[in-house]
Write an enzyme that holds these catalytic residues in place. Structure first.
Site, short mmCIF file in Angstrom:
data_model
loop_
_atom_site.label_atom_id
_atom_site.label_comp_id
_atom_site.label_asym_id
_atom_site.label_seq_id
_atom_site.Cartn_x
_atom_site.Cartn_y
_atom_site.Cartn_z
N ARG A 1 0.85 -1.18 0.00
CA ARG A 1 0.00 0.00 0.00
C ARG A 1 0.90 1.24 0.00
NH1 ARG A 1 -4.92 -2.20 0.59
NH2 ARG A 1 -5.06 -4.14 1.77
N THR B 1 -9.34 -9.64 -6.10
CA THR B 1 -9.68 -9.53 -4.69
C THR B 1 -10.50 -10.74 -4.29
OG1 THR B 1 -11.02 -8.32 -3.05
CG2 THR B 1 -11.64 -8.06 -5.35
N ASP C 1 -12.73 -10.78 -2.07
CA ASP C 1 -14.03 -10.37 -1.53
C ASP C 1 -15.18 -10.46 -2.53
OD1 ASP C 1 -13.07 -9.79 1.04
OD2 ASP C 1 -12.40 -7.81 0.42
#
Length: 323
Positions: free
Chosen positions: A72, A126, A128
């Site tokens: 990040r 991802t 998710d």
């Protein structure tokens, strides 16, 4: 377009390497040079570029994680950081980007393109599965199967000891992992951010099961549920039903790792090809995805801002099948 770059950003997910491999080999197939950017936007700012060819991605399709690594970058959120990233791209002659990641990755890419004009096509990486514009995201199928394998093992010990297990799966904003785990794992209850289920309802459901002579239970809790995490929910249920023998299992980051399933290898490969060919066809600020088995390109602004809704019939399935 003569030279492009690919990078992964945000949380890693199984199948990212399949997507990277597809990007590299598709670019090579079309006579385009391709570079890998190490550690996402952070590496872009620092100039961590690696020339990739077909041999570079051999023996990677079956590997979990990301060979380009991920990080990040707070600095990329600043105009100064994005200017440094742009300068590095110019120095390396990069004309287009393939960004593999999620909402945060695409938000950064959209702002970057608006400021500096570098076209980007995204690949939804991802676990998710919460990105609007694709039925499935890269890594989701593997994460569900990994979690389900754990739940199957937990069910064995729950049944052996007449216990109630509260199992926490990933999903800060989405119940996409929790719901198939609940259905496939035979859970009695599933708690997800998209629906309101109070602890009182959980208590009532468990008590009703107890009266039907059920002696073991599985409650699946998505980490972002409004009632709290699995530990918090279990504590409140224990207060309400002291005789219930409760345990908590947090599956955690094991859901991110492991060799990708066939479905994720295929999806990563499909979208990797689509991302490169999208750049070749002049697309920018879009995410490649698969909807109803068809390739689609969705603008980043929609992927970021539109909500991917949970199929409510799945919640009804949990209710029916838990009787």
């Amino acid at each position: 377009m003569k030279r492009i770059a690919v990078f992964t950003s945000g949380g890693d997910s199984p199948g990212m390497n399949a997507a990277i491999r597809a990007v590299v080999r598709t670019a090579t197939y079309h006579g385009i040079e391709v570079y890998g950017i190490m550690r996402g936007y952070s590496g872009m700012i620092k100039g961590e570029f690696v020339r990739l060819d077909s041999a570079s991605v051999s023996n990677t399709v079956q590997k979990g994680g990301t060979i380009l690594k991920s990080a990040r970058s707070l600095k990329f959120m600043t105009k100064e950081g994005r200017q440094q990233a742009f300068d590095q791209l110019v120095n390396h002659g990069i004309e287009g980007l393939v960004a593999i990641g999620g909402n945060g990755t695409f938000t950064g890419a959209m702002i970057f393109e608006e400021e500096f004009g570098i076209p980007t096509v995204g690949a939804p990486g991802t676990i998710d599965n919460d990105l609007y514009g694709t039925d499935y995201t890269i890594g989701y199928d593997t994460a569900v199967n990994t979690a389900l394998d754990c739940i199957d093992k937990i069910r064995d010990t729950a049944d052996s000891h007449d216990r109630c297990f509260f199992v926490e799966v990933m999903g800060r904003d989405s119940g996409y992992i929790a719901i198939p785990c609940a259905i496939g794992g035979g859970a009695e209850i599933v708690m997800i951010p998209e629906t309101q289920m109070s602890t009182d309802v959980v208590v009532e459901t468990l008590q009703a099961g107890w009266k039907r002579s059920k002696t073991s239970f599985i409650v699946i809790v998505a980490e972002g549920d409004e009632e709290g995490n699995a530990t918090q929910v279990a504590a409140r249920v224990k207060d309400a039903i002291p005789q219930l023998d409760t345990r908590v299992t947090v599956i955690g980051h094991i859901q991110r790792g492991g060799s990708p399933t066939a479905a994720d290898r295929l999806l990563g490969s499909q979208i990797g090809i689509a991302a490169v060919e999208g750049l070749m066809n002049g697309m920018r600020n879009v995410m490649a995805g698969i909807i109803d088995k068809k390739l689609v390109y969705t603008p980043f602004i929609d992927t970021i801002n539109k909500k991917k809704l949970i199929n409510q019939s799945f919640m009804r399935m949990v209710e029916i099948l838990s009787v």
